[in-house]
Design an enzyme around this catalytic site. Structure first.
Site: not given
Ligand code: BES
Ligand code: ZN
Ligand code: MN
Length: 500
Positions: A278, A289, A352
């Site tokens: 990220k 998380d 997921r």
């Molecule tokens: N933990 C994150 C989602 C998240 C984002 C939680 C912002 C709280 C605040 C999750 O694991 C994630 O990174 N999701 C990605 C999925 C994508 C790579 C398909 C996302 O939402 O960008």
């Molecule tokens: Zn996550």
């Molecule tokens: Mn993630």
């Protein structure tokens, strides 16, 4: 905070603060104000006339009584517009009052029994709402401050009985304490930094909760998870030196052997994104998380304390998602516990993957219903912000019950679509599915991915990415973990227990 009942006339109780909750522009009509104002030579009506106080939602006005009555101060808490009244307004205004009084160093208060539409609710519910609002509103996460300049907090809150049966009020207080303390437990976990709450730390908290509440618990380590074929969970965990844990907590409230409800919680103790790392800005927020897992542990604590007539199992696979020489890579194909294969497009779509195996585990256990709770997608935050949790289901009756439980808790649940047409987005060229479905409808494709593992079991998925923490203080929420959807889960179990 200790919460008790007082049968005395509230203005005859020696206390630091006497609290009256009023509706906007209706202060002078309030029965409690009508009793107290003359004793203060009309100080309250003077403030109303000069438009200095209105009792807007969240407004807190402190009036010194200068020895005219026993309480040192009268505090008017604004509940907002009477026409818009919802039970949650009681929680919010008491919370605002507590926050204000804590900042002034006040340690105790007496709350007059609410009146108007707020007083028409069941007396035990009123007591519960006041208790919840007080305990939720007084919460803060202070454990890592080393100075001695932190406000002490509120020690006791007494509710004036208003002529109602003390046993009814006490029931509400007891329930409110259990609900709010469970939410606060989840908040504490959510606020813990990643170095202090690793998967094994989370398991240790679950073990403590189990010990204190007579729950059965097993904590499976990596070797055991390998044996069980939880390869999707392990693929996420493999980049971190902190080993994963699979936490299974069982509460038995009935003689039957069925599991009425499985609570599955995402628990990524830190989500760096892994190799699909990220951006560093705001990455620190990814210590939260594990909020879904925290909510499952906290909810089962409350369900046990309330001795609900229902069998509930909490299932939490705790992992850390880090990049390293052992981390999974984009392009990897992983065979999940269900046998279905997953192509890893982004190692940041890790939630997921962990949930896939835990959902399979819940299905194999024979749980009658499954609720999963996860900080799953940024897309859900874009869609619904910090206000509403995204709800997804394969069973309309179950989601309706979840929505009702949410409304009662003041935790909004908004149902999102699950049309089959979206499934195309996560078709893979090399495996049964890929772990991302593209930018469009990201929260929906993530939910549909999970649905593949829930099969035909009645299942609801709650995406709490936006609601599990708040960026600012509001109502009974303080910046940081909100405890959403702990109280919803408890209410849901309560409803299911009643129909058992
Ligand atoms: N933990 C994150 C989602 C998240 C984002 C939680 C912002 C709280 C605040 C999750 O694991 C994630 O990174 N999701 C990605 C999925 C994508 C790579 C398909 C996302 O939402 O960008
Ligand atoms: Zn996550
Ligand atoms: Mn993630």
């Amino acid at each position: 905070m200790e919460v008790r009942i007082t049968a005395q006339n509230p203005w005859e109780v020696p206390t630091e603060a006497l609290v009256v909750l009023c509706f906007k522009d209706k202060i002078s009509d309030d029965k409690n104000v009508k009793e107290i104002d003359p004793l203060l030579s009309g100080a309250i009506s003077r403030l109303v006339e000069s438009r200095e106080i209105k009792a807007k939602s969240g407004e807190v006005t402190v009036i010194h009584t200068l020895g005219k009555i026993k309480p040192e101060r009268v505090v008017i808490g604004g509940m907002g517009k009477q026409e818009e009244f919802m039970p949650d307004f009681i929680r919010r205004s008491i919370a605002a009052v507590c926050k204000g009084l804590i900042n002034k160093g006040i340690k105790e208060l007496v709350v007059t029994f609410p009146c108007g539409p707020a007083g028409q609710l069941d007396s035990s519910l009123i007591a519960q709402l006041v208790t919840e609002g007080g305990i939720l509103g007084s919460w803060s996460f202070k454990k890592y401050f080393t100075g001695d300049d932190q406000p002490a907090g509120i020690k006791t809150m007494a509710l004036a009985a208003g002529g109602f049966s003390t046993s009814e009020l006490q029931k509400g207080i007891d329930k409110g304490i259990i609900l709010a303390e469970a939410a606060n437990l989840a908040r504490d976990m959510v606020n813990e930094p990643g170095n202090c709450l690793t998967p094994s730390d989370m398991a240790a908290i679950a073990e403590q909760v189990a010990r204190d509440n007579g729950l059965e618990i097993s904590v499976l380590d990596k070797a055991k998870m390998e044996e069980m074929g939880m390869r999707a969970v392990l693929a996420v965990a493999q980049g971190s030196a902190n080993q994963p844990r699979f936490i299974i907590m069982k509460y038995r409230g009935t003689e039957a052997s069925d599991i009425d409800l499985a609570l599955v919680g995402k628990a990524v103790t830190f989500d760096s994104g892994g190799i699909s790392i990220k951006p560093s800005e705001k990455m620190e927020n990814m210590k939260t998380d594990m909020a879904g897992g925290a909510s499952a542990i906290a909810a089962i604590q409350a369900i046990a304390k309330m001795k609900l007539a229902i069998n509930v199992t909490a299932l939490v696979a705790a992992v850390e998602n880090l990049p390293s020489g052992t981390a999974q890579r984009p392009g990897d194909v992983v065979k999940s516990m269900s046998g279905k294969t997953i192509e890893v497009i982004s190692t940041d779509a890790e939630g997921r993957m962990t949930l896939a195996d835990v959902l399979s585990y819940a299905v194999n256990l024979g749980a009658k219903r499954i609720i999963d709770v996860a900080t799953l997608t940024g897309a859900c935050v874009v869609a619904l912000g910090e206000v509403a949790t995204g709800a997804f289901t394969n069973n309309q009756d179950l989601v309706e019950l979840v929505k009702k439980a949410g409304d009662e808790a003041g935790e909004y649940m908004w149902q999102m679509p699950m049309y089959d047409e979206y499934k195309e987005q996560y078709k893979s060229d090399v495996a049964d599915m890929k772990n991302v479905g593209g930018r469009e409808a990201g929260a929906v494709t993530a939910a549909l991915f999970l649905s593949e593992f829930a099969g035909s079991k009645p299942w609801v998925h709650l995406d709490i990415a936006g609601t599990s923490e708040t960026s600012r203080d509001r109502g009974y929420w303080k910046k940081g973990g909100t405890g959403v959807p702990v109280r919803t889960l408890i209410n849901l179990a309560n409803h299911l227990a009643k129909s058992n």
